[in-house]
Design a protein around this motif. Structure first.
Motif, mmCIF file in Angstrom:
data_model
loop_
_atom_site.group_PDB
_atom_site.id
_atom_site.type_symbol
_atom_site.label_atom_id
_atom_site.label_comp_id
_atom_site.label_asym_id
_atom_site.label_seq_id
_atom_site.Cartn_x
_atom_site.Cartn_y
_atom_site.Cartn_z
ATOM 1 N N LYS A 72 0.923 -1.054 0.062
ATOM 2 C CA LYS A 72 0.076 -0.033 0.024
ATOM 3 C C LYS A 72 0.936 1.452 -0.044
ATOM 4 C CE LYS A 72 -4.059 -1.702 0.432
ATOM 5 N NZ LYS A 72 -4.692 -2.156 -0.904
ATOM 6 N N PRO A 73 2.016 1.208 0.731
ATOM 7 C CA PRO A 73 2.557 2.682 0.871
ATOM 8 C C PRO A 73 3.248 2.833 -0.608
ATOM 9 C CG PRO A 73 3.509 1.189 2.537
ATOM 10 C CD PRO A 73 2.633 0.348 1.542
ATOM 11 N N LEU A 74 3.248 2.064 -1.705
ATOM 12 C CA LEU A 74 3.748 2.201 -2.753
ATOM 13 C C LEU A 74 2.863 3.292 -3.785
ATOM 14 C CD1 LEU A 74 5.761 -0.942 -3.710
ATOM 15 C CD2 LEU A 74 6.667 1.219 -3.302
ATOM 16 N N LEU A 75 1.670 3.124 -3.179
ATOM 17 C CA LEU A 75 0.464 4.030 -4.222
ATOM 18 C C LEU A 75 0.920 5.401 -4.283
ATOM 19 C CD1 LEU A 75 -2.071 2.762 -4.852
ATOM 20 C CD2 LEU A 75 -3.138 3.974 -3.226
ATOM 21 N N SER A 92 -5.863 7.900 -11.412
ATOM 22 C CA SER A 92 -6.760 8.254 -10.439
ATOM 23 C C SER A 92 -6.736 7.011 -9.261
ATOM 24 C CB SER A 92 -8.165 8.536 -10.726
ATOM 25 O OG SER A 92 -8.783 7.176 -11.151
ATOM 26 N N SER A 93 -6.684 7.453 -7.826
ATOM 27 C CA SER A 93 -6.552 6.294 -6.900
ATOM 28 C C SER A 93 -7.734 6.196 -5.808
ATOM 29 C CB SER A 93 -5.396 6.835 -6.202
ATOM 30 O OG SER A 93 -5.217 5.831 -5.060
ATOM 31 N N ASP A 94 -8.110 5.070 -5.450
ATOM 32 C CA ASP A 94 -9.095 5.026 -4.555
ATOM 33 C C ASP A 94 -8.475 4.540 -3.076
ATOM 34 O OD1 ASP A 94 -8.641 2.269 -4.652
ATOM 35 O OD2 ASP A 94 -10.340 1.796 -5.390
ATOM 36 N N GLY A 95 -7.310 4.541 -3.149
ATOM 37 C CA GLY A 95 -6.535 4.196 -1.822
ATOM 38 C C GLY A 95 -6.118 2.829 -1.710
#
Length: 185
Positions: A72-75, A92-95
């Motif tokens: 996740k931290p790589l997002l 576009s990111s949703d988390g």
């Protein structure tokens, strides 16, 4: 000796065609293709890693790519890398995943892409001709050293030229196919 020179030249020409095919597959052509992201590198704990090595990339729809990072931290790092790239696509990111919507190509963009494809193809042909020149120089050096007769040199140069013509024709076919792909989307 001559066979080695011709086989070596053929091997280099094959590699040139392979590189061309790879380069063309990373060009966006209006369709979502995971290979579009092959040139994107992400900062992964201080080292640069290819995006495909730190995330799963899929194309669930014709014009959408979904990137699922393995951590996740790589997002945020992936988003930054995409924004810095020459793709011209906003992530576009949703988390948990990043979605990339590949825009439809305008006629002007298509023409620019075709021009770029032709340019890349011409560079590949130049590389093929350079390989031919190197092979012919090696053949002439063998003649100069007294290892080959004039007839053998002529025959060897004709062999190299046949290989060159074959690969230039293959490159032309690849370029035409990519142009059709771009213009038909």
């Amino acid at each position: 000796m001559i066979k080695d020179i011709i086989n070596n030249a053929e091997s280099k020409m094959k590699k040139t065609v392979s590189v061309l095919t790879s380069d063309l597959s990373t060009m966006k052509a209006g369709r979502a293709n995971p290979t579009m992201l092959d040139r994107i590198f992400v900062d992964y704990y201080g080292s640069q890693c290819q995006l495909s090595q730190v995330a799963n990339i899929s194309a669930p729809e014709a014009r959408m790519l979904v990137i699922t990072p393995w951590e996740k931290p790589l997002l945020k790092e992936i988003e930054k890398a995409i924004l810095k790239s020459d793709l011209g696509i906003n992530p576009s990111s949703d988390g948990s995943v990043i979605r990339l919507l590949v825009p439809e190509l305008t006629e002007e963009t298509r023409k620019k892409l075709v021009k770029n494809v032709k340019s890349v193809g011409e560079e590949a042909k130049i590389a093929i001709r350079s390989i031919r020149r190197d092979a012919n120089e090696k053949i002439k050096a063998l003649k100069k050293d007294g290892h080959l007769s004039d007839d053998e040199v002529k025959k060897a140069e004709e062999g190299v030229q046949k290989k060159t013509d074959l690969f230039v024709k293959e490159i032309d076919g690849i370029i035409v196919a990519k142009e059709k792909e771009i213009m038909s989307i």
